[in-house]
Design a protein around this motif. Structure first.
Motif, mmCIF file in Angstrom:
data_model
loop_
_atom_site.group_PDB
_atom_site.id
_atom_site.type_symbol
_atom_site.label_atom_id
_atom_site.label_comp_id
_atom_site.label_asym_id
_atom_site.label_seq_id
_atom_site.Cartn_x
_atom_site.Cartn_y
_atom_site.Cartn_z
ATOM 1 N N MET A 1 0.986 -1.232 0.125
ATOM 2 C CA MET A 1 0.108 0.026 0.017
ATOM 3 C C MET A 1 0.833 1.170 0.169
ATOM 4 O O MET A 1 2.032 1.250 0.498
ATOM 5 N N LEU A 2 0.525 2.118 -0.830
ATOM 6 C CA LEU A 2 1.182 3.408 -0.748
ATOM 7 C C LEU A 2 0.306 4.596 0.120
ATOM 8 O O LEU A 2 -0.715 4.735 -0.205
ATOM 9 N N ALA A 3 0.891 4.719 1.332
ATOM 10 C CA ALA A 3 0.206 5.769 2.245
ATOM 11 C C ALA A 3 0.529 7.161 1.790
ATOM 12 O O ALA A 3 1.918 7.461 1.452
ATOM 13 N N TYR A 4 -0.235 8.114 2.322
ATOM 14 C CA TYR A 4 -0.125 9.325 1.933
ATOM 15 C C TYR A 4 -0.279 10.170 3.157
ATOM 16 O O TYR A 4 -1.406 10.050 3.885
ATOM 17 N N ARG A 5 0.605 11.397 3.237
ATOM 18 C CA ARG A 5 0.206 12.194 4.358
ATOM 19 C C ARG A 5 0.572 13.659 4.025
ATOM 20 O O ARG A 5 1.406 13.916 3.127
ATOM 21 N N LEU A 6 -0.139 14.957 4.567
ATOM 22 C CA LEU A 6 -0.153 15.911 4.338
ATOM 23 C C LEU A 6 0.488 16.739 5.506
ATOM 24 O O LEU A 6 -0.481 16.899 6.306
ATOM 25 N N LEU A 7 1.817 17.129 5.641
ATOM 26 C CA LEU A 7 2.149 17.538 7.016
ATOM 27 C C LEU A 7 2.130 19.086 6.888
ATOM 28 O O LEU A 7 2.391 19.577 5.777
ATOM 29 N N THR A 8 1.343 19.729 8.226
ATOM 30 C CA THR A 8 1.182 21.084 7.922
ATOM 31 C C THR A 8 1.542 21.504 9.130
ATOM 32 O O THR A 8 1.524 20.890 10.338
ATOM 33 N N ALA A 9 1.864 22.799 9.272
ATOM 34 C CA ALA A 9 2.435 23.449 10.472
ATOM 35 C C ALA A 9 2.572 25.052 10.331
ATOM 36 O O ALA A 9 2.803 25.442 9.094
ATOM 37 N N GLU A 10 2.637 25.955 11.354
ATOM 38 C CA GLU A 10 3.047 27.100 11.134
ATOM 39 C C GLU A 10 4.554 27.078 10.767
ATOM 40 O O GLU A 10 5.100 26.242 10.902
ATOM 41 N N ASP A 11 5.006 28.249 10.317
ATOM 42 C CA ASP A 11 6.329 28.437 9.422
ATOM 43 C C ASP A 11 7.301 28.884 10.786
ATOM 44 O O ASP A 11 7.610 29.665 10.729
ATOM 45 N N THR A 12 7.736 27.518 11.391
ATOM 46 C CA THR A 12 8.687 27.507 12.298
ATOM 47 C C THR A 12 9.656 26.460 12.242
ATOM 48 O O THR A 12 9.470 25.613 11.305
ATOM 49 N N SER A 13 10.665 26.324 12.985
ATOM 50 C CA SER A 13 11.398 25.176 12.981
ATOM 51 C C SER A 13 11.024 24.124 13.099
ATOM 52 O O SER A 13 11.368 22.860 12.807
ATOM 53 N N ALA A 14 9.638 24.178 14.116
ATOM 54 C CA ALA A 14 8.947 22.789 14.363
ATOM 55 C C ALA A 14 8.532 22.128 13.318
ATOM 56 O O ALA A 14 8.259 20.852 13.182
ATOM 57 N N PHE A 15 8.047 22.901 12.140
ATOM 58 C CA PHE A 15 7.504 22.327 10.809
ATOM 59 C C PHE A 15 8.935 21.454 10.091
ATOM 60 O O PHE A 15 8.533 20.532 9.852
ATOM 61 N N HIS A 17 11.334 20.107 11.671
ATOM 62 C CA HIS A 17 11.464 18.836 12.688
ATOM 63 C C HIS A 17 10.397 17.861 12.019
ATOM 64 O O HIS A 17 10.726 16.621 12.345
ATOM 65 N N LYS A 18 9.336 18.368 11.928
ATOM 66 C CA LYS A 18 8.082 17.449 11.632
ATOM 67 C C LYS A 18 8.334 16.529 10.274
ATOM 68 O O LYS A 18 8.242 15.406 10.168
ATOM 69 N N VAL A 19 8.897 17.433 9.259
ATOM 70 C CA VAL A 19 9.256 16.627 7.965
ATOM 71 C C VAL A 19 10.513 15.804 8.212
ATOM 72 O O VAL A 19 10.564 14.767 7.753
ATOM 73 N N THR A 20 11.408 16.393 8.856
ATOM 74 C CA THR A 20 12.713 15.298 9.235
ATOM 75 C C THR A 20 12.249 14.427 9.763
ATOM 76 O O THR A 20 12.881 13.328 9.544
ATOM 77 N N ARG A 21 11.323 14.334 10.982
ATOM 78 C CA ARG A 21 11.258 13.015 11.634
ATOM 79 C C ARG A 21 10.393 12.182 10.722
ATOM 80 O O ARG A 21 10.547 10.929 10.828
#
Length: 67
Positions: A1-15, A17-21
Motif C-alpha cells: 500500500m502507498l500511504a499519503y500524508r500532508l504535513l502542515t504547521a506554522e512556519d517555524t523550525s517545528a515544521f 522537524h516534523k518533516v525531518t522526523r
C-alpha cells in the motif's frame, strides 16, 4: 500500500522537524512544499506531502503517523 500524508504547521523550525522526523521514518517527499499566509491567525503556514510504501492493505483506522 502507498500511504499519503500532508504535513502542515506554522512556519517555524517545528515544521522542519516534523518533516525531518517523517523522512527519518522512511517517508518520501511528494511534490513541492506549499507556503501560504493564514490571515485568521496572522502567520505563515507550510505544507509538505509525503508518501511511504507499507505492507498490507488500506485500513481507514490506521494512524498514518505510526507507519
Amino acid at each position: 500500500m502507498l500511504a499519503y500524508r500532508l504535513l502542515t504547521a506554522e512556519d517555524t523550525s517545528a515544521f522542519c522537524h516534523k518533516v525531518t522526523r517523517a523522512l527519518s521514518k522512511g517517508w518520501v517527499l511528494y511534490g513541492d512544499p506549499s507556503y501560504a499566509f493564514d490571515a485568521a491567525n496572522g502567520v505563515m503556514r507550510c505544507a509538505q506531502a509525503v508518501t511511504k510504501e507499507t505492507p498490507g492493505d488500506y485500513d481507514p483506522d490506521v494512524k498514518l503517523g505510526d507507519l
